[in-house]
Design an enzyme around this catalytic site. Sequence first.
Site, PDB file in Angstrom:
ATOM      1  N   LYS A 128       0.851  -1.190   0.000  1.00  0.00           N
ATOM      2  CA  LYS A 128       0.000   0.000   0.000  1.00  0.00           C
ATOM      3  C   LYS A 128       0.879   1.229   0.000  1.00  0.00           C
ATOM      4  CE  LYS A 128      -4.488   0.760   0.219  1.00  0.00           C
ATOM      5  NZ  LYS A 128      -5.603  -0.180  -0.059  1.00  0.00           N
ATOM      6  N   ASP A 168      -7.050   4.261  -4.396  1.00  0.00           N
ATOM      7  CA  ASP A 168      -7.700   4.118  -3.088  1.00  0.00           C
ATOM      8  C   ASP A 168      -8.333   5.495  -2.861  1.00  0.00           C
ATOM      9  OD1 ASP A 168      -7.623   2.046  -0.639  1.00  0.00           O
ATOM     10  OD2 ASP A 168      -7.467   4.036   0.229  1.00  0.00           O
TER      11      ASP A 168
HETATM   12  N1  GLU Z   1      -7.335   0.150  -2.732  1.00  0.00           N
HETATM   13  C1  GLU Z   1      -8.116  -1.018  -3.045  1.00  0.00           C
HETATM   14  C2  GLU Z   1      -8.170  -1.944  -1.849  1.00  0.00           C
HETATM   15  O1  GLU Z   1      -8.222  -1.470  -0.736  1.00  0.00           O
HETATM   16  C3  GLU Z   1      -7.707  -1.685  -4.345  1.00  0.00           C
HETATM   17  C4  GLU Z   1      -6.285  -2.113  -4.462  1.00  0.00           C
HETATM   18  C5  GLU Z   1      -5.909  -2.624  -5.857  1.00  0.00           C
HETATM   19  O2  GLU Z   1      -6.754  -2.732  -6.742  1.00  0.00           O
HETATM   20  O3  GLU Z   1      -4.727  -2.920  -6.000  1.00  0.00           O
HETATM   21  O4  GLU Z   1      -8.225  -3.135  -1.958  1.00  0.00           O
END
Ligand code: GLU
Length: 447
Positions: A128, A168
């Site tokens: 992340k 996100d």
């Molecule tokens: N931010 C999204 C999550 O919390 C998607 C992450 C992604 O698609 O890599 O899962």
Amino acid sequence: MHIDEKLTPILAEVLHRNAGEDEFHQAVKEVLGSLGRVAAKHPRYANGALIERLCEPERQVIFRVPWVDDQGQVRINRGFRVQFNSALGPYKGGLRFHPSVNVGIIKFLGFEQTFKNALTGMPIGGGKGGSDFNPRGRSDGEIMRFCQSFMTELHRHLGENVDVPAGDIGVGGREIGYMFGQYKRLTNRYEAGVLTGKGLTYGGSRARTEATGYGATYFVQSMLGTKGQSFAGRRVSVSGSGNVAIYAIEKIAEFGGKVVACSDSNGYIVDDHGIDLALVKEIKEVRRARISEYAAVKSAAHYIEGGSIWDVPADVAMPSATQNELTGKDARTLVNNGVIAVGEGANMPCTPEAVRVFQEAGVLFAPGKAANAGGVATSALEMQQNASRDSWTFEQTEARLADVMRNIHDRCAETAADYGAPGDYVLGANIASFLRVAEAMEALGVI
Ligand code: GLU
């Protein structure tokens, strides 16, 4: 939350080593709270410091992001990427642009992502990133310059087989486009699989925008199904009005439910006729404005500044805004108003006390790492399409998403039952995902 005595030293070390990172502590505690039963059944996982390794990110990058605003003033933000675990595949997880972002928040999200991604059954590790940059009120030009500067540092840590970010909070199609453009320019490579959530004109997947909200709704529908219930005729509250909330509202309506409330960080709206989704989309996606504008257009709707959306009586609640938005007090209000199911569209939106209140009241509860996994699962489908230079139809992609969500639901339910806690989706999700990551880590040796 009871933590098994074999695991308490691990937790103590995490708290000590990551002092002050409250959200990360909360996420680790929640997972360790479920692992006592695994340690009892498979004592070998206590060997090789496997759980300790899982709590320590493989790599953390923190960097300066300088950019110039429209007035010509130089601004500085902080950028982050926490590459949490790559046992199952390249690091995968979104980027969050929000003033609240700090290393503890990114670490909690990366930790959750590792387990969530494992639950999808797809070959993706967990990571992340993001920045404390506040996109609100910024012009397109400012957003572009910020994204370019952010990617100028981040690009050296990425790659389609290394680390694959996505969106996100605060990062959608526009930002991904600017970041992909800068990555392509810096590397001189058209490496479509290095980012997901791309636009359809340059390698994006159909249904990726809809996937998190749709997926969470599929999950809750399956969960309701275990009790012979469904969304049909139910009153539903969905907090937030971003990507997750908007497409949850769309799918709930398709399933015959009536969404009566949604929100943003300033307040919430109630529309007893059912939220007019076209209007919400116009306000949030086109005007990029506040949800209060809804009540200015619809006289039958009310806008409540501040306060809690969870005061609105609902049969089903889907917190889809941000972490810790639904407190113990909110949970008691929902229970007193007869809520039957809660599905987390956001990451960790319910406080530990809220989860306890729901579980003690016998409310069906779907944790985010299971319920909102449809977004990242569809990102993995986007990577598949990029790798094969293919592009699937909306129907084909949505059918795959629905399948993934059904599998995640069933796996969580079966695992909970196997470990003596039928109906406990928190336990089922934590154990099922832990086992998948742990088995791969064990096979790879001490790395
Ligand atoms: N931010 C999204 C999550 O919390 C998607 C992450 C992604 O698609 O890599 O899962």
